[in-house]
Design a protein around this motif. Structure first.
Motif, PDB file in Angstrom:
ATOM      1  N   ARG A 165     119.823 -33.278   6.738  1.00 14.67           N
ATOM      2  CA  ARG A 165     120.087 -33.358   8.174  1.00 14.67           C
ATOM      3  C   ARG A 165     119.703 -32.038   8.853  1.00 14.67           C
ATOM      4  O   ARG A 165     119.202 -32.029   9.984  1.00 14.67           O
ATOM      5  CB  ARG A 165     121.555 -33.723   8.422  1.00 14.67           C
ATOM      6  CG  ARG A 165     121.846 -35.201   8.123  1.00 14.67           C
ATOM      7  CD  ARG A 165     123.217 -35.622   8.605  1.00 14.67           C
ATOM      8  NE  ARG A 165     124.252 -35.355   7.651  1.00 14.67           N
ATOM      9  CZ  ARG A 165     124.651 -36.185   6.682  1.00 14.67           C
ATOM     10  NH1 ARG A 165     124.050 -37.355   6.526  1.00 14.67           N
ATOM     11  NH2 ARG A 165     125.635 -35.868   5.861  1.00 14.67           N
ATOM     12  N   GLY A 218     119.588 -42.512   2.293  1.00  4.25           N
ATOM     13  CA  GLY A 218     119.095 -42.749   3.643  1.00  4.25           C
ATOM     14  C   GLY A 218     118.524 -41.499   4.278  1.00  4.25           C
ATOM     15  O   GLY A 218     117.529 -41.560   5.015  1.00  4.25           O
ATOM     16  N   GLU A 219     119.123 -40.338   3.991  1.00  2.91           N
ATOM     17  CA  GLU A 219     118.600 -39.088   4.543  1.00  2.91           C
ATOM     18  C   GLU A 219     117.222 -38.761   3.968  1.00  2.91           C
ATOM     19  O   GLU A 219     116.341 -38.262   4.670  1.00  2.91           O
ATOM     20  CB  GLU A 219     119.575 -37.933   4.288  1.00  2.91           C
ATOM     21  CG  GLU A 219     120.855 -38.006   5.091  1.00  2.91           C
ATOM     22  CD  GLU A 219     120.609 -38.007   6.596  1.00  2.91           C
ATOM     23  OE1 GLU A 219     119.608 -37.437   7.051  1.00  2.91           O
ATOM     24  OE2 GLU A 219     121.437 -38.590   7.316  1.00  2.91           O
ATOM     25  N   ARG A 223     112.688 -31.697  14.279  1.00  3.13           N
ATOM     26  CA  ARG A 223     112.811 -31.933  15.722  1.00  3.13           C
ATOM     27  C   ARG A 223     112.416 -30.686  16.522  1.00  3.13           C
ATOM     28  O   ARG A 223     111.759 -30.792  17.562  1.00  3.13           O
ATOM     29  CB  ARG A 223     114.242 -32.361  16.068  1.00  3.13           C
ATOM     30  CG  ARG A 223     114.618 -33.744  15.556  1.00  3.13           C
ATOM     31  CD  ARG A 223     115.945 -34.219  16.137  1.00  3.13           C
ATOM     32  NE  ARG A 223     117.056 -33.365  15.748  1.00  3.13           N
ATOM     33  CZ  ARG A 223     117.775 -33.527  14.638  1.00  3.13           C
ATOM     34  NH1 ARG A 223     117.475 -34.488  13.786  1.00  3.13           N
ATOM     35  NH2 ARG A 223     118.793 -32.722  14.368  1.00  3.13           N
ATOM     36  N   THR A 243     110.099 -40.425   6.502  1.00  2.00           N
ATOM     37  CA  THR A 243     109.559 -41.168   7.649  1.00  2.00           C
ATOM     38  C   THR A 243     109.259 -40.243   8.821  1.00  2.00           C
ATOM     39  O   THR A 243     108.216 -40.364   9.471  1.00  2.00           O
ATOM     40  CB  THR A 243     110.558 -42.262   8.078  1.00  2.00           C
ATOM     41  OG1 THR A 243     110.782 -43.141   6.970  1.00  2.00           O
ATOM     42  CG2 THR A 243     110.014 -43.072   9.241  1.00  2.00           C
ATOM     43  N   GLU A 244     110.170 -39.310   9.100  1.00  3.27           N
ATOM     44  CA  GLU A 244     109.938 -38.388  10.214  1.00  3.27           C
ATOM     45  C   GLU A 244     108.731 -37.505   9.962  1.00  3.27           C
ATOM     46  O   GLU A 244     107.935 -37.228  10.871  1.00  3.27           O
ATOM     47  CB  GLU A 244     111.191 -37.544  10.468  1.00  3.27           C
ATOM     48  CG  GLU A 244     112.312 -38.348  11.110  1.00  3.27           C
ATOM     49  CD  GLU A 244     113.396 -37.468  11.719  1.00  3.27           C
ATOM     50  OE1 GLU A 244     113.095 -36.321  12.102  1.00  3.27           O
ATOM     51  OE2 GLU A 244     114.550 -37.937  11.793  1.00  3.27           O
ATOM     52  N   ALA A 246     115.054 -40.988   2.937  1.00  5.41           N
ATOM     53  CA  ALA A 246     114.135 -41.946   3.571  1.00  5.41           C
ATOM     54  C   ALA A 246     113.797 -41.523   4.993  1.00  5.41           C
ATOM     55  O   ALA A 246     112.632 -41.566   5.416  1.00  5.41           O
ATOM     56  CB  ALA A 246     114.758 -43.338   3.574  1.00  5.41           C
ATOM     57  N   ARG A 247     114.809 -41.098   5.751  1.00  8.92           N
ATOM     58  CA  ARG A 247     114.563 -40.690   7.137  1.00  8.92           C
ATOM     59  C   ARG A 247     113.701 -39.433   7.206  1.00  8.92           C
ATOM     60  O   ARG A 247     112.853 -39.286   8.097  1.00  8.92           O
ATOM     61  CB  ARG A 247     115.901 -40.485   7.864  1.00  8.92           C
ATOM     62  CG  ARG A 247     116.564 -41.798   8.269  1.00  8.92           C
ATOM     63  CD  ARG A 247     117.826 -41.571   9.080  1.00  8.92           C
ATOM     64  NE  ARG A 247     118.951 -41.214   8.235  1.00  8.92           N
ATOM     65  CZ  ARG A 247     119.741 -42.097   7.624  1.00  8.92           C
ATOM     66  NH1 ARG A 247     119.515 -43.388   7.736  1.00  8.92           N
ATOM     67  NH2 ARG A 247     120.762 -41.694   6.882  1.00  8.92           N
ATOM     68  N   SER A 248     113.923 -38.511   6.276  1.00  6.18           N
ATOM     69  CA  SER A 248     113.123 -37.292   6.249  1.00  6.18           C
ATOM     70  C   SER A 248     111.654 -37.604   5.988  1.00  6.18           C
ATOM     71  O   SER A 248     110.758 -37.095   6.681  1.00  6.18           O
ATOM     72  CB  SER A 248     113.666 -36.337   5.180  1.00  6.18           C
ATOM     73  OG  SER A 248     112.910 -35.151   5.135  1.00  6.18           O
ATOM     74  N   ARG A 276     115.972 -31.962   9.116  1.00  3.91           N
ATOM     75  CA  ARG A 276     115.489 -32.794  10.219  1.00  3.91           C
ATOM     76  C   ARG A 276     115.712 -32.110  11.571  1.00  3.91           C
ATOM     77  O   ARG A 276     114.975 -32.367  12.525  1.00  3.91           O
ATOM     78  CB  ARG A 276     116.150 -34.171  10.157  1.00  3.91           C
ATOM     79  CG  ARG A 276     115.568 -35.011   9.004  1.00  3.91           C
ATOM     80  CD  ARG A 276     116.342 -36.275   8.717  1.00  3.91           C
ATOM     81  NE  ARG A 276     116.507 -37.074   9.904  1.00  3.91           N
ATOM     82  CZ  ARG A 276     117.629 -37.703  10.224  1.00  3.91           C
ATOM     83  NH1 ARG A 276     118.688 -37.603   9.440  1.00  3.91           N
ATOM     84  NH2 ARG A 276     117.693 -38.418  11.311  1.00  3.91           N
ATOM     85  N   ALA A 292     111.351 -35.494  -0.178  1.00  4.02           N
ATOM     86  CA  ALA A 292     111.778 -35.545   1.222  1.00  4.02           C
ATOM     87  C   ALA A 292     111.082 -34.505   2.091  1.00  4.02           C
ATOM     88  O   ALA A 292     111.025 -34.664   3.310  1.00  4.02           O
ATOM     89  CB  ALA A 292     113.292 -35.355   1.308  1.00  4.02           C
TER      90      ALA A 292
END
Length: 529
Positions: free
Chosen positions: A346, A384-385, A353, A391-392, A387-389, A349, A415
């Motif tokens: 997190r 999930g973190e 951003r 994807t971002e 995966a989100r990393s 990420r 990641a």
């Protein structure tokens, strides 16, 4: 979310001398450089009692409102500024102050200026009720417009900052630092005590606790703020050829320390295991060494900004080869030996951003034994973190460079891997599991770890042949024995990659990333192992 006139959301404040708005402006801006952007506030149709309060507040504070706005220079660089005056009705925000803030952000956006804001406020103004309360939305919208323009927003939280101010423009900075010991929070302690009949827990709403919990980046005395702002603006200033030449040492060939694929050592089991062992040396240089020896300037940040902070994370703004960038690194070391968890990603990420909001490249540095295997990690949503990393990173609308500095184990490494360019140290490696873990699955022992590592193509030569790594930086000598030389060679390679990818349009970068990972293949030499 509202603050009483002349008080910080009803807070019982410790006795202390507060820095006034004009004192802060004098302390942070170059001498004589401040130019006010303010026009006289209109009180509107307000009761006579409130009109009298406004007049008395102006006389006491020496300001005509609770906000002063304008522009000045910090070490010669233009910056727009908005500073609260707590002496004017507790720094509370009414409609006139809100209009000043909106005008400040919009003018800064139009003129391409960074904003330095320093709140000291109890929140919105009680005498103006709901209209003042709702004005926080308009201020937040103006901040958003400024951020969408890719312009830096720096926040210095002063004692006290609570209520609607803390919950809007006080918490939206790209970089947020605070005055030592400042009371910072949403609900004023006196309001809490009145509602619940007991004191608010001590030590929670103070700057140092917010920094420890990843809500702000640092605690900085007012007399050091100018240096912090100068460093941030210096790092984030546009790149120039002169900067690039000065920051990239002329050091000899190979200019960027790049290895010819044909000259890389054979990747048999013994060689691969030697490389893995080298990356596990506790003296091996880390991301901190890479920036210490390879960057011209570094400004560490801290936490997610949302109440989490992982000690294994190194997050910073840096200048590499004249290029401003955000660096997200896995920080190795004895005191940071635990596997990384969901909070780490997190925080990573947040770095992603920031790079997108500031329109500067992102550099990720991979050096991890793997992600945490624990109940806390599972309940915290680690999968999930990851995966989100991923994807971002695939869709990030800024140039990206990833660096395999040492160990690269499992989802924690994956990641941070997707990038326009991936650079690997010669001894670096990437694997779904630690080699011992793979051996345990296949052979039910750890004796076959070296053999399996070679078979799984984890080494830098195999990664380059597979299309995963673009550049390999050789390690002719022990990186652990020569951290300065190793770090500078890696930094030169990163600088070269940043120059290359920064010259490409975003659409090309996005397409190129997808093609890159769609084309990953088994190394041709694998059949001979």
């Amino acid at each position: 979310m509202t603050g009483a006139a002349g008080g910080a959301a009803g807070a019982r404040l410790p006795a202390r001398r507060r820095t006034s708005a004009r004192e802060l402006l004098d302390g942070v801006l170059d001498r004589g450089s401040f130019v006010s952007w303010d026009t006289a506030p209109g009180a509107g149709a307000v009761p006579d009692t409130y009109r009298s309060e406004l007049a008395a507040a102006a006389e006491r504070s020496g300001t005509d409102e609770s906000i002063l706005t304008g522009e000045g220079r910090v070490n010669g660089r233009r910056v727009a500024v908005a500073v609260s005056e707590f002496g004017f009705l507790g720094g509370s925000i009414g409609l006139a102050a809100a209009h000043r803030l909106v005008a400040l952000f919009d003018r800064a956006t139009a003129e391409g200026l960074p904003v330095l804001a320093s709140p000291a406020s109890g929140g919105t103004r009680m005498q103006e009720g709901t209209p003042a309360f709702v004005s926080m939305i308009g201020i937040s919208a103006a901040v958003r417009r400024h951020r969408l323009a890719g312009l830096p927003y720096l926040v210095y939280l002063r004692h006290p900052t609570t209520g609607g101010v803390m919950a809007s423009w006080g918490s939206q900075g790209h970089i947020t630092v605070a005055e030592p010991g400042a009371l910072l929070g949403f609900l004023g302690p006196r309001v809490y005590e009145t509602i619940y009949g007991r004191p608010f827990p001590a030590g929670v709403q103070v700057a140092e606790n917010l920094q420890a919990n990843g809500l702000i980046d640092a605690v900085v005395p007012a007399d050091e703020l100018a240096a912090v702002v100068d460093r941030a603006l210096r790092i984030l200033s546009p790149a120039s050829p002169e900067d690039d030449d000065a920051a990239t040492p002329a050091a000899s060939a190979p200019q960027a320390g790049l290895a010819d694929p044909g000259q890389l050592l054979p990747s048999g089991p013994e060689r691969v295991w030697d490389a893995i062992s080298a990356t596990r040396d506790p003296r091996r240089p880390s991301v901190r060494h890479l920036l210490k020896y390879g960057a011209s300037d570094v400004m560490p940040l801290s936490g997610t900004g949302q109440g989490e902070r992982d000690p294994r994370m190194f997050l910073a703004l840096a200048r590499l080869g004249g290029h401003a960038c955000v660096v997200v690194g896995q920080d190795r070391g004895p005191e940071r030996a635990e596997p990384l968890g969901p909070a780490f990603l997190r925080e990573a990420r947040r770095g992603m951003r920031l790079s997108e909001q500031l329109s500067i490249p992102l550099v990720t540095v991979i050096d991890t034994e793997g992600a945490a295997l624990s109940r806390e990690a599972e309940e915290g949503g680690l999968a999930g973190e990851i995966a989100r990393s991923i994807t971002e990173l695939i869709g990030l609308r800024t140039p990206t460079v990833s660096v395999l500095l040492g160990q690269g184990t499992g989802g924690g490494a994956l990641a941070l891997l997707p990038a326009d360019r991936t650079i690997a140290a010669e001894n670096a490696w990437l694997s779904p599991l630690p080699p011992e873990g793979a051996s345990a699955i296949v052979y039910r022992d750890t004796e076959h770890a070296a053999e399996l590592a070679a078979e799984q193509h984890v080494d830098s030569a195999s990664l380059r042949a597979a299309g995963i790594v673009d550049v390999v930086v050789p390690e002719p000598d022990s990186a652990s024995a020569r951290p300065r030389e190793f770090s500078r060679a890696m930094a030169r390679a990163v600088s070269t990659a940043l120059r290359e990818v920064s010259a490409l349009p975003v659409a090309s970068l996005l397409t190129g990333r997808e093609r890159k990972y769609a084309a990953v293949s088994l190394p041709a030499a694998s059949a001979g192992r």
